[in-house]
Design a protein around this motif. Structure first.
Motif, PDB file in Angstrom:
ATOM      1  N   VAL A  20       0.830  -1.210   0.000  1.00 53.75           N
ATOM      2  CA  VAL A  20       0.000   0.000   0.000  1.00 53.75           C
ATOM      3  C   VAL A  20       0.866   1.263   0.000  1.00 53.75           C
ATOM      4  O   VAL A  20       0.525   2.265  -0.636  1.00 53.75           O
ATOM      5  N   THR A  21       2.004   1.207   0.666  1.00 54.55           N
ATOM      6  CA  THR A  21       2.932   2.347   0.656  1.00 54.55           C
ATOM      7  C   THR A  21       3.489   2.563  -0.748  1.00 54.55           C
ATOM      8  O   THR A  21       3.579   3.701  -1.233  1.00 54.55           O
ATOM      9  N   HIS A  22       3.838   1.479  -1.415  1.00 49.90           N
ATOM     10  CA  HIS A  22       4.326   1.565  -2.796  1.00 49.90           C
ATOM     11  C   HIS A  22       3.255   2.151  -3.720  1.00 49.90           C
ATOM     12  O   HIS A  22       3.532   3.078  -4.487  1.00 49.90           O
ATOM     13  N   VAL A  23       2.046   1.629  -3.641  1.00 43.15           N
ATOM     14  CA  VAL A  23       0.970   2.124  -4.509  1.00 43.15           C
ATOM     15  C   VAL A  23       0.656   3.585  -4.178  1.00 43.15           C
ATOM     16  O   VAL A  23       0.421   4.392  -5.085  1.00 43.15           O
ATOM     17  N   ALA A  24       0.673   3.946  -2.914  1.00 47.80           N
ATOM     18  CA  ALA A  24       0.418   5.344  -2.527  1.00 47.80           C
ATOM     19  C   ALA A  24       1.422   6.295  -3.162  1.00 47.80           C
ATOM     20  O   ALA A  24       1.082   7.442  -3.485  1.00 47.80           O
ATOM     21  N   VAL A 138     -16.072   1.091  -4.031  1.00 44.68           N
ATOM     22  CA  VAL A 138     -14.918   0.403  -4.604  1.00 44.68           C
ATOM     23  C   VAL A 138     -14.751   0.808  -6.071  1.00 44.68           C
ATOM     24  O   VAL A 138     -15.586   0.492  -6.903  1.00 44.68           O
ATOM     25  N   LEU A 139     -13.649   1.522  -6.354  1.00 48.39           N
ATOM     26  CA  LEU A 139     -13.364   1.933  -7.731  1.00 48.39           C
ATOM     27  C   LEU A 139     -12.661   0.829  -8.502  1.00 48.39           C
ATOM     28  O   LEU A 139     -12.882   0.661  -9.695  1.00 48.39           O
ATOM     29  N   ASP A 140     -11.791   0.085  -7.804  1.00 51.34           N
ATOM     30  CA  ASP A 140     -11.062  -1.008  -8.457  1.00 51.34           C
ATOM     31  C   ASP A 140     -10.369  -1.841  -7.394  1.00 51.34           C
ATOM     32  O   ASP A 140     -10.329  -1.447  -6.222  1.00 51.34           O
ATOM     33  N   THR A 141      -9.818  -2.977  -7.836  1.00 54.27           N
ATOM     34  CA  THR A 141      -9.083  -3.873  -6.942  1.00 54.27           C
ATOM     35  C   THR A 141      -7.821  -4.357  -7.654  1.00 54.27           C
ATOM     36  O   THR A 141      -7.762  -4.365  -8.884  1.00 54.27           O
ATOM     37  N   PHE A 142      -6.841  -4.747  -6.844  1.00 56.93           N
ATOM     38  CA  PHE A 142      -5.611  -5.332  -7.386  1.00 56.93           C
ATOM     39  C   PHE A 142      -5.039  -6.292  -6.364  1.00 56.93           C
ATOM     40  O   PHE A 142      -4.856  -5.928  -5.202  1.00 56.93           O
ATOM     41  N   VAL A 166      -1.286  -2.759 -12.301  1.00 56.23           N
ATOM     42  CA  VAL A 166      -1.591  -1.797 -11.246  1.00 56.23           C
ATOM     43  C   VAL A 166      -1.417  -0.367 -11.755  1.00 56.23           C
ATOM     44  O   VAL A 166      -2.205   0.518 -11.420  1.00 56.23           O
ATOM     45  N   ALA A 167      -0.430  -0.127 -12.604  1.00 56.73           N
ATOM     46  CA  ALA A 167      -0.238   1.219 -13.167  1.00 56.73           C
ATOM     47  C   ALA A 167      -1.444   1.640 -13.995  1.00 56.73           C
ATOM     48  O   ALA A 167      -1.893   2.793 -13.912  1.00 56.73           O
ATOM     49  N   SER A 168      -1.983   0.719 -14.762  1.00 61.38           N
ATOM     50  CA  SER A 168      -3.170   1.006 -15.573  1.00 61.38           C
ATOM     51  C   SER A 168      -4.367   1.344 -14.690  1.00 61.38           C
ATOM     52  O   SER A 168      -5.122   2.285 -14.970  1.00 61.38           O
ATOM     53  N   LYS A 169      -4.534   0.604 -13.620  1.00 62.47           N
ATOM     54  CA  LYS A 169      -5.655   0.857 -12.705  1.00 62.47           C
ATOM     55  C   LYS A 169      -5.481   2.204 -11.998  1.00 62.47           C
ATOM     56  O   LYS A 169      -6.452   2.948 -11.824  1.00 62.47           O
TER      57      LYS A 169
END
Length: 179
Positions: A20-24, A138-142, A166-169
């Motif tokens: 989650v830190t990486h995605v943030a 919920v907008l999306d999931t990964f 994940v980049a696309s989402k």
């Protein structure tokens, strides 16, 4: 825009907190706050404790963090195919606050990972079906499978297929919601 991010885990070495830190970090043009569930440790929920002592202040503090955000990033750790006790306890306490949905009708991007090949698929299924009933949009999931093969701390997702997914989402969420 204020983004609140946290892992549904109280592990000091949580792979979901790392995810989650990486995605943030891909939302760095916004104000990001990353919570640690260890800062919200409270008594195990029970109706008896609720009746006797009321709602713990940490519950109200956690709910205020949600309420002051515009968007939620949550990475769910899986324990025996479901939420961890740490997350479920906070969820149960916040659900007792009268007149508010647990997740404040906030849009959210749900994540999960695990060391195994399913990437927390069981808890993800529970979460994506439960969140709309609890005030989460919920907008999306990964889900990232086989964390130890596909993620390197300091680098992020190393598998190009999962990194592209994940980049696309993230780009879709930015374009459609965060503008």
């Amino acid at each position: 825009m204020k983004i609140l991010a946290f892992a549904g885990s109280n592990s000091s070495a949580s792979i979901n907190k790392k995810l989650v830190t990486h995605v943030a970090s891909f939302f760095n043009e916004h104000d990001i706050e990353i919570l640690d569930l260890n800062d919200y440790e409270m008594p195990l929920f029970s109706v008896d404790k609720l009746a006797k002592d009321g709602i713990p202040q940490l519950t109200l503090d956690f709910a205020q963090k949600i309420d002051s955000s515009d968007f939620l990033l949550i990475s769910f750790a899986e324990n025996n195919g479901a939420y961890t006790t740490a997350f479920k306890n906070i969820f149960d306490w916040v659900s007792m606050i009268q007149g508010r949905p647990v997740f404040g009708n906030k849009p959210m991007f749900l994540l999960s990972t695990s060391p195994g090949p399913r990437g927390g698929a069981s808890v993800m299924e529970i979460a994506k079906n439960r969140m709309p009933f609890s005030g989460g949009k919920v907008l999306d999931t990964f889900s990232l499978p086989s964390y130890n093969k596909n993620f390197v701390e300091g680098e992020g997702i190393t598998n190009s297929e999962y990194a592209a997914e994940v980049a696309s989402k993230i780009e879709k969420i930015k374009a459609e919601f965060l503008g």
